[in-house]
Design an enzyme around this catalytic site. Structure first.
Site, PDB file in Angstrom:
ATOM      1  N   GLY A 473       0.819  -1.209   0.000  1.00  0.00           N
ATOM      2  CA  GLY A 473       0.000   0.000   0.000  1.00  0.00           C
ATOM      3  C   GLY A 473       0.848   1.252   0.000  1.00  0.00           C
ATOM      4  O   GLY A 473       0.355   2.369  -0.086  1.00  0.00           O
ATOM      5  N   GLY A 515      12.117  -0.290   1.670  1.00  0.00           N
ATOM      6  CA  GLY A 515      11.626  -0.724   0.366  1.00  0.00           C
ATOM      7  C   GLY A 515      11.958   0.226  -0.770  1.00  0.00           C
ATOM      8  O   GLY A 515      12.514  -0.177  -1.795  1.00  0.00           O
ATOM      9  N   ASN A 638       7.585  10.360  -4.774  1.00  0.00           N
ATOM     10  CA  ASN A 638       6.217  10.631  -5.224  1.00  0.00           C
ATOM     11  C   ASN A 638       5.506  11.405  -4.121  1.00  0.00           C
ATOM     12  O   ASN A 638       5.246  10.861  -3.041  1.00  0.00           O
ATOM     13  CB  ASN A 638       5.484   9.319  -5.524  1.00  0.00           C
ATOM     14  CG  ASN A 638       4.086   9.542  -6.076  1.00  0.00           C
ATOM     15  OD1 ASN A 638       3.371  10.455  -5.662  1.00  0.00           O
ATOM     16  ND2 ASN A 638       3.682   8.713  -7.025  1.00  0.00           N
ATOM     17  N   GLU A 711       7.794   4.324   8.293  1.00  0.00           N
ATOM     18  CA  GLU A 711       7.689   4.398   9.756  1.00  0.00           C
ATOM     19  C   GLU A 711       7.628   5.827  10.274  1.00  0.00           C
ATOM     20  O   GLU A 711       6.944   6.094  11.263  1.00  0.00           O
ATOM     21  CB  GLU A 711       8.879   3.705  10.446  1.00  0.00           C
ATOM     22  CG  GLU A 711       9.606   2.634   9.687  1.00  0.00           C
ATOM     23  CD  GLU A 711       8.873   1.329   9.523  1.00  0.00           C
ATOM     24  OE1 GLU A 711       8.305   0.830  10.491  1.00  0.00           O
ATOM     25  OE2 GLU A 711       8.882   0.801   8.385  1.00  0.00           O
TER      26      GLU A 711
END
Lengths: 744, 338, 178
Positions: A473, A515, A638, A711
Site C-alpha cells: 500500500g 523498500g 512521489n 515508519e
C-alpha cells in the site's frame, strides 16, 4: 498522464489505482482454483496448559467435512527448530508452529484445522470440535512479570542492543538542579490491517504449488514452506501482488500459511484458509512496554543526563526485541547517557514489528519527558529541542549522512503557527473547549537491503521492471514505474512494474522503510544496465549513427536513443531491440547498500510533529483538530504516495494517543476486545486536518537519495498529541491511550 | 457459526407459529446483531424465521396525536423521517448517534430493542456467562469491567444494554406493541427491558414466540428542548460509555416537565421518575440539574475500572439537560459538545 | 429436528437476485452471507472481508440502492434484491466519478477498504444527508481505513459530491495533492 519528465518527485497517481478502486486488485484470499476446498482454524479456549483430549466425532460427521488436522493426526513436521528459522524475520528462540503438540502457549492458539467443501461447512464443523484441557494459570501482564525481567538474551539480528553508557548519567542527574524521572506506558496494540491473514494454496499437480498468501515479502513464506515441508523450491511459487495492509504483521509467516499448506499437501487439493478477525489477535502485536525516563538539565536548558529504561513483553518461546531505548542516545546532544533494555516473558504469542517498532514506544517516552522538562525549565518545548540539537549520532559517534531536522522544526512551526502558542497550560480556549498545542520530534533509521531487479524492453516500446519486493500500500508499483519511466524517457503508461512473486528477481521482506531505497535503486540499476545493452545493440546496427557513442553521450527519450550532441542522430528503441535478435532485451542488476558509507555515517529520517487538540475537560472528550508533520527523509519520489504514508502514520499515532488498546483478561489470558468494534482504531470522525511538509534534504547514502517513509510518520505523533493534551488541560497522562477517564 | 434451517414467513401468524413451535427457532429481520452473534457462536439457532416480508414497515399517526412505527422500519428511515425529525428530534438524534450508516440502513426498529449486550465475556463463548449460559457464572465481575454497568446490576450479571435509540424511547415514554401465540399486548417501554437479577439470560419481557410489531410514541412535546449526548472511546462508531437522552418542557423560565434517561450504564435504559420530578418548577441551572443527576445515579456502584462512569454520567446529565433547556441539542455530526 | 442438532446438511433455499444487473438464480444454504456469496460463489471479490462482523465497512455494497454491510446479510433473505458491488459501479476504462475522485486524491494505500469506502460514499450521496466535510466524516465513520487515508477520502467524496473536476495529481507541488 502526460509524458512529462521527471516523474520522480511529482505527485504521480498510483499506477495500480484503477485496479484498486474497481475491485480488480486481487488479494491472497481472492485467487481460486477448480476443486478448491476451505479450511477453518479452531482456537484453543485456554491460554496455557495442554490438550488432554480432542473429540472430533461431531465435527467429522458434519456435512461436507473432508478432514480435520490436529496435533495427533497431522502429517510429520520437523522436530528441530532449524527449518522454521528459514523465516528471515525470526527472532532468537524456538519458533511457534501450529499443531506441534498438546501444549497451549497462548490464548486462541489453533488446536485443529477443519477442511470442508465450503466455507460455511468448514465454519460449522469448526464450531463442533470439542477439546478437554488441563489448564495452567497464564501471566499476560508485563507488570506482573517485571520481577523476572532479563537482559541476557541473544541479540536479535539487525537490532542493535543499547550502546554502553557514556559519561555518568546517574551522577549528573543527582548533581542537576532541574531533573525529572517518570514512568511511561503505551498500551499493547495489534496491527489490525484491514485484510485478515489469508492463504490460498493452489495445488497445481505433480507436487507443484502456487501459494497466494498475505506477506510483506514472497521469498520469506517460500523459504519457510520449502524448508518445513521439504519441498523442491523449483516447484513452489509464492505470489502476492496485493497486500491489504500489514504494518509489520505480515513480515513473519503465520499459522494460516503453514496450516493451509499442510492441508493442501495432505489432501493434494487446493485449499483456502482465511483467519477470522478474532484470530488476528492470536499472533504478533506491539509489545506491552514499561518505560522509565530520567532527564536532567542545567538552568539554561542544556541536557546534563538522559536515562532510559524499558521492560518489554515477549513470549515464553522467543526473545522478540526491538530498538526501544537507543533513540534516547542519538536524538539529543547529551554527555551522560544510560540506556537499558530488558525483556519479560508472558503467556502470549510473540510480539512482532509494528510500524516503527521500538521507536514509536521509545521516542514517545523520551519526547513526553522532554515536554515535561520544558515546563520545568520554563523554556518553549521547541526551543529546548533546538538547544540540545544533536549534530552527531552520540551512540555511534558518527556524523549524520544528512539531517535537516532544523528545517523541519522551522517549516513545521511556521505552517502550524507555533508562535501563536501561549506557554502556560490551560491558557488557550475556544468556547467551552480548552485548546492545547504540543510538539515532538520523530526519528527512524534509514535502512537499505540488498535487492535485485530486472528491466525488459520489448520491440513494441513497452518496458517492464520487476523486483520480488511487496507493495503493501506504500506505492511501490508507482515509484518503480516512475523511476523506470524517467530512465527511458517513457510515458509512465508504457511502463509495467511487477512485484510480489518469487519468480521475480530476489528481494527480502519489505519493512523497516527500506523498500523504496532498496527496490528503487535496484530498478534504477537494472534500467541502467538495460540501457547499456540497448546501446550496444544500437551501435551494432549497420550504419548506426551511434556507432561510436558511449552511454554518457546518449539520451533515452521519445522512444529513441539519441546523441546528446545531435538529437537527429538516433536509433529507435524498437530497432535496438530488433538488433538483439530477440523479441525483448532484458537486463538484471543487484543493489546493495554501500557499506563504506554506512561505516562513516549514521543515516536517519527525522520529523517535527505539531498537534492541536481541543478538549472538553468536563466530559473528557478530546478532538485532534490539526496536525502538521514536517518530514526530513531525503529525496521524495512521489509526493502523493509519500504524503499518504505520513498521513497514515499520523492517523495511527492518533490511535495510539487516544484510542488503541488490546485488553487481556488477566485471569483467562485471552484478549477480550479481539474485534474492530471494541479495539478502537481511529474512524473518519476522529481525523480532521493533517498537513504534511517534506523539507529538502540531500542525502548521498544511495544514488536516488531516498531514505524511506513507512515508519517516520508515526514516530512522535502520539507524543505530540499527549503533549498538546497537557498544554490544554495541565494534566500529564503518562499511560496511553488517553481515554475519557484519565481526564476526569 | 453453525448451519441452520430457514423459513420465510408470509404472515405475522405464520412467523409466530414457526418460532413458538420450535424452541431452537429465532426471528430474523435486519440481522445486524443476530448474524454477528451467530458467527461468534453465542447464538446457535436451529432455524431462522425471516420476518422481513411482513407488513410491519409503515408509520402511522395515532388518534391521540402520537406515532406508531412498524417494527420493520429501518433505523435510518426512522431517523430521517420528516415527522420524526419534526416531532421527535430526540429519537432521530439518538438513532444517528448509534452504529454506522450501513448498520442503520439494515437494522430495524424492533431489532434495535432486541440488541444484546456488548459485554466482552458474553461474546467470548469460551468464558462462563450467566446471560449466555445460565448458571455458568459471570466472568465480567473481577475481569475487564471498564464498559460495564454501574446501576441495577446483580451478582449474576453486570452487562449493559447497548442501544442508543432505546434511551430516547425510554425518555419519550414509548409503548411497545407485541404479538405472540397468545395474542397481542402492549408493554410500557420501561417494562420492556429488565434488570438482570438472577436471570440475566432474559434481556426483556418477551416470551419465546412473541414478536415486537410496533413502537408507539405519545403525542409530541418538548419542541427543541432536548438533547442526546453520547460519550465513547472514539468520536463515532463506538458503543456508549455513557449516553444521556434529555428533554424538558419549559413554562416561562421554569421547568414544567423533564425527562432524563441514561444509556451505557445498566442492563436497560435507566430512568428514574423521581429524579425528573425534582426538576419540576425549577429554573434550569447546573445546580438543579446536578441534584436530578444525583437522584438518577443514586445507588450507582462501580466495579473498579468503570467507577469513572458514575462521575461521567453525572456530568453528562448536567450537560445534556443544559443543552435541552437552552434549546441547543447536540448535533451528532458535530463533535464539539456545546 | 434442526440442522444444528443433526449431522445433516441444511436444506438449500432457492434465491433469485440481481448483481450488477445480472440475474442469478441460486440454491443456497441459509448460512451463506451475501458477502461470501459474492466472493466465493460469484467470484466478485471486489467486496472485501475485513472483519465479517459489521465493524469495518470493507464489505459495503448497495442493496436496492442502500449501503449495507454484506457480511451481516444472509443471502437467502435477499431474494428479489438488486445488488450493486464495486465491480458494477465502474471499470478501469470507465470509472465511476467517485472512483476517479479516489484516484485523483490518492484516497487509499493498500486498497483493501477502498471498494467499501467507495460504495459507502456513493450510497451516502444518494441518501442526501451529507452537506460538507463534517457530515461526510460522521456518515462515513462506518468505513475504517487502517492506512489512514481519511483526509484524502473526505476530499475525494467532497469533490464528487460537488460534481466538480477533481484536481489532477501529477503537478510537481505538494499543494496539488491536498
Amino acid at each position: 498522464m502526460s509524458n512529462v519528465h521527471p516523474y520522480v518527485g511529482r505527485a504521480e497517481p498510483r499506477v495500480d489505482g484503477a485496479l484498486k478502486v474497481t475491485g480488480r486488485a486481487k488479494y491472497a484470499a481472492e485467487f481460486r482454483a477448480d476443486d478448491m476446498v476451505y479450511a477453518a482454524a479452531v482456537p484453543a479456549t485456554i491460554a496455557k496448559g495442554r490438550i488432554v483430549a480432542l473429540d472430533l466425532s461431531r465435527a467429522l460427521s458434519a456435512p461436507g467435512v473432508l478432514d480435520i488436522l490436529t496435533h495427533e493426526n497431522r502429517p510429520e513436521i520437523p522436530e528441530s527448530d532449524e527449518p522454521y528459522l528459514n523465516d528471515m524475520v525470526a527472532v532468537p528462540g524456538s519458533p511457534f508452529r501450529p499443531l506441534k503438540d498438546d501444549r497451549i502457549v497462548y490464548g486462541g492458539q489453533a488446536i485443529a484445522l477443519v477442511i470442508a467443501d465450503t466455507h460455511e461447512n468448514a465454519r460449522h464443523a469448526a464450531s463442533l470440535v470439542a477439546a478437554e484441557y488441563e489448564a495452567e494459570t497464564p501471566v499476560v501482564d508485563v507488570a506482573a512479570a517485571r520481577g523476572e525481567a532479563y537482559d541476557t538474551f541473544e541479540p536479535r539480528d539487525g537490532i542493535p542492543p543499547p550502546p554502553p553508557p557514556r559519561g555518568d548519567a546517574e551522577a549528573a542527574f543527582e548533581g542537576s538542579a532541574i531533573r525529572l524521572r517518570h514512568d511511561y506506558r503505551v498500551a499493547p496494540e495489534h496491527h489490525n490491517p484491514m485484510e485478515m491473514m489469508a492463504t490460498t494454496v493452489v495445488w497445481e499437480g505433480e507436487g507443484r504449488l502456487t501459494i497466494h498468501t498475505k506477506t510483506q515479502g514472497v521469498i520469506n513464506p517460500k523459504n519457510y514452506i520449502c524448508a518445513v515441508f521439504g519441498l523442491d523450491p523449483d516447484k513452489v511459487i509464492v505470489n502476492s501482488p496485493f497486500v491489504g495492509g500489514a504494518f509489520g504483521m505480515a513480515l513473519r509467516p503465520h499459522y494460516d500459511l503453514m496450516l493451509a499448506t499442510m492441508a493442501a499437501l495432505k489432501l493434494e487439493r487446493s485449499v483456502r484458509l482465511v483467519l477470522t478477525r478474532a484470530q488476528m489477535y492470536t499472533m504478533g502485536w506491539r509489545p506491552d512496554t514499561l518505560q522509565t525516563v530520567a532527564l536532567s538539565a542545567s538552568a539554561d536548558g542544556a541536557l546534563t543526563s538522559i536515562s532510559h529504561h524499558a521492560v518489554q513483553a515477549t513470549s515464553r518461546y522467543e526473545d522478540y526485541q526491538e530498538p526501544t531505548v537507543n533513540w534516547s542516545g542519538l536524538l539529543y546532544d547529551c554527555p551522560n547517557v544510560s540506556l537499558k533494555y530488558e525483556l519479560a516473558k508472558i503467556d502470549t504469542a510473540t510480539p512482532s514489528d509494528m510500524r516503527a517498532p521500538g521507536a514509536t514506544l521509545g521516542v514517545y517516552a523520551l519526547e513526553a519527558a522532554m515536554d515535561e522538562l520544558s515546563y520545568e525549565l520554563g523554556i518553549d518545548p521547541l526551543e529546548l529541542r533546538l538547544k540540545n540539537y544533536a549534530e552527531r549520532d552520540g551512540n555511534d559517534d558518527k556524523p549524520f549522512s544528512s539531517k535537516e531536522l532544523k528545517a523541519a522544526y522551522a517549516q513545521g512551526a511556521e505552517r502550524f503557527g507555533w508562535s501563536k502558542r501561549s506557554p502556560e497550560p490551560r491558557s488557550m480556549r475556544d468556547g467551552k473547549e480548552l485548546v492545547g498545542l504540543g510538539m515532538a520530534t520523530g526519528c527512524w533509521e534509514a535502512m537499505m537491503q540488498p535487492h535485485s531487479a530486472s528491466a525488459t524492453l520489448s520491440a513494441d516500446g513497452r518496458l517492464e521492471v520487476a523486483c520480488g519486493t511487496a507493495d503493501i500500500g506504500t506505492g511501490t508499483y508507482t515509484i518503480l514505474s516512475q523511476i523506470a519511466a524517467d530512465e527511458f524517457g517513457l510515458d509512465i503508461g508504457d511502463v509495467t512494474a511487477r512485484v510480489g512473486d518469487t519468480t521475480l528477481p530476489m528481494a527480502p521482506v519489505e519493512g523497516g522503510s527500506w523498500g523504496a531505497a532498496s527496490a528503487g535503486n535496484a530498478v534504477r540499476a537494472a534500467c541502467k544496465a538495460l540501457k547499456e545493452d540497448l546501446l550496444k545493440h544500437a551501435r551494432g546496427l549497420d550504419g548506426s549513427p551511434l556507432s561510436n557513442a558511449a552511454i554518457d553521450h546518449v539520451a533515452f527519450a521519445n522512444g529513441r536513443i539519441a546523441l546528446g550532441s545531435d538529437e537527429s542522430q538516433s536509433v529507435s528503441f524498437a530497432d535496438a531491440v530488433r538488433a538483439s535478435g530477440q523479441a525483448a532485451v532484458s537486463a538484471k542488476a543487484d543493489f546493495a547498500p554501500d557499506e563504506d558509507f554506512s561505516k562513516k555515517f549514521a543515516a536517519y529520517t527525522h520529523s517535527a510533529v505539531f498537534a492541536e487538540v481541543k478538549v472538553d475537560e468536563e466530559l473528557g472528550v478530546i478532538r485532534v483538530t490539526r496536525v502538521v508533520s514536517a518530514i526530513a527523509a531525503g529525496k521524495i519520489l512521489n509526493l502523493a504516495t509519500a504524503r499518504s504514508q505520513i498521513l497514515g502514520g499520523v492517523v495511527m499515532g492518533i490511535g495510539m494517543a487516544l484510542h488503541e488498546e488490546t485488553l487481556w483478561d488477566k485471569r483467562l489470558g485471552r484478549v477480550v476486545n479481539a474485534n474492530l468494534g471494541e479495539y478502537h482504531v481511529p474512524a473518519h470522525a476522529d481525523i480532521q486536518n493533517i498537513d504534511v511538509i517534506f523539507v529538502e534534504e540531500d542525502d548521498k547514502a544511495n544514488p536516488l537519495g531516498v531514505k524511506g517513509l513507512g515508519e517516520i510518520g508515526i514516530v512522535g505523533a502520539a507524543a505530540a498529541i499527549a503533549n498538546a493534551v497537557f498544554h490544554a488541560t495541565g494534566r500529564r497522562v503518562r499511560d496511553l491511550p488517553i481515554t475519557i477517564e484519565k481526564l476526569l | 457459526m453453525i448451519n441452520f434451517g430457514y423459513t420465510r414467513a408470509a404472515t405475522i401468524g405464520e412467523a409466530i407459529q414457526a418460532v413458538a413451535g420450535d424452541p431452537q427457532a429465532r426471528f430474523i429481520a435486519g440481522g445486524t446483531n443476530l448474524v454477528d452473534l451467530m458467527k461468534y457462536g453465542v447464538e446457535r439457532p436451529g432455524r431462522l424465521v425471516d420476518i422481513t416480508r411482513l407488513p410491519l414497515k409503515h408509520m402511522e399517526d395515532t388518534p391521540g396525536g402520537g406515532l406508531k412505527i412498524g417494527a420493520l422500519v429501518p433505523n435510518s428511515d426512522l431517523a430521517y423521517d420528516a415527522r420524526v425529525e419534526r416531532d421527535y428530534p430526540l429519537l432521530s438524534s439518538a438513532i444517528l448517534a448509534g452504529a454506522s450508516a450501513q448498520l442503520r440502513n439494515a437494522a430495524t426498529t424492533g431489532g434495535n430493542l432486541l440488541q444484546r449486550t456488548r459485554c466482552y465475556y458474553f461474546y467470548d463463548a469460551a468464558a462462563p456467562c450467566n446471560k449466555r449460559e445460565p448458571g455458568s457464572g459471570c466472568s465480567a465481575i473481577g475481569g475487564v469491567t471498564r464498559v460495564h454497568a454501574i446501576l441495577g446490576a446483580s451478582s449474576s450479571c453486570i452487562a449493559t444494554h447497548p442501544s442508543d435509540m432505546c434511551v430516547a424511547l425510554a425518555a419519550l415514554g414509548a409503548t411497545v406493541h407485541v404479538e405472540g401465540p397468545d395474542g397481542a399486548r402492549t408493554v410500557a417501554f420501561e417494562d420492556f427491558h429488565r434488570l438482570p437479577g438472577d436471570a440475566p439470560e432474559k434481556d426483556n419481557t418477551l416470551a419465546h414466540g412473541e414478536m415486537v410489531t410496533a413502537i408507539e410514541l405519545p403525542a409530541p412535546r418538548f419542541g427543541s428542548n432536548h438533547s442526546y449526548l453520547k460519550l465513547r472511546d472514539r468520536l463515532s462508531y463506538a458503543f456508549a460509555l455513557v449516553s444521556v437522552a434529555a428533554a424538558v418542557e419549559l413554562d416561562g423560565d421554569r421547568i414544567a416537565e423533564a425527562r432524563v434517561a441514561l444509556g451505557g450504564v445498566a442492563h436497560k435504559p435507566w430512568r428514574v421518575p423521581e429524579a425528573e420530578a425534582l426538576l419540576k418548577g425549577e429554573t434550569p441551572s447546573p445546580d438543579a440539574f446536578g441534584k436530578a443527576a444525583d437522584r438518577l445515579l443514586e445507588g450507582a456502584v462501580g466495579q473498579g475500572e468503570n467507577d469513572f462512569k458514575i462521575e461521567l454520567a453525572r456530568r453528562a446529565v448536567i450537560r445534556a439537560l443544559s443543552q435541552a433547556a437552552a434549546g441547543t441539542p447536540q448535533v451528532q455530526s458535530n463533535k464539539i459538545v456545546n | 429436528m434442526s440442522p444444528a442438532q443433526s449431522g445433516s446438511a441444511p436444506e438449500p433455499v432457492s434465491v433469485t437476485l440481481s448483481v450488477n444487473g445480472q440475474t442469478h438464480t441460486l440454491s443456497l444454504e441459509p448460512s451463506v452471507t451475501l458477502l461470501d456469496l459474492l466472493r466465493e460463489r460469484l467470484h466478485l471479490t471486489g467486496s472485501k472481508k475485513g472483519c465479517d462482523q459489521g465493524q469495518c465497512g470493507a464489505c459495503t455494497v448497495l442493496v436496492d440502492g442502500r449501503r449495507v454491510n454484506s457480511c451481516l446479510q444472509l443471502a437467502v433473505m435477499k431474494d428479489g434484491a438488486e445488488i450493486t458491488t464495486i465491480e458494477g459501479l465502474g471499470t478501469p476504462d470507465r470509472l465511476h466519478p467517485m472512483q476517479a475522485a479516489f484516484i485523483a486524491h490518492d484516497a487509499f494505500q493498500c486498497g483493501y477498504c477502498t471498494p467499501g469506502q467507495i460504495c459507502s460514499a456513493v450510497g451516502m450521496l444518494g441518501e442526501g444527508h451529507a452537506h460538507g466535510p463534517e457530515e461526510i466524516r460522521e456518515l462515513m465513520s462506518g468505513n475504517l481505513c487502517r492506512c489512514g487515508a481519511y483526509t484524502n477520502i473526505v476530499d475525494a467524496i467532497e469533490d464528487a459530491r460537488r460534481g466538480r473536476e477533481a484536481p489532477t495529481l501529477g503537478t510537481p507541488s505538494l499543494e496539488a495533492a491536498e
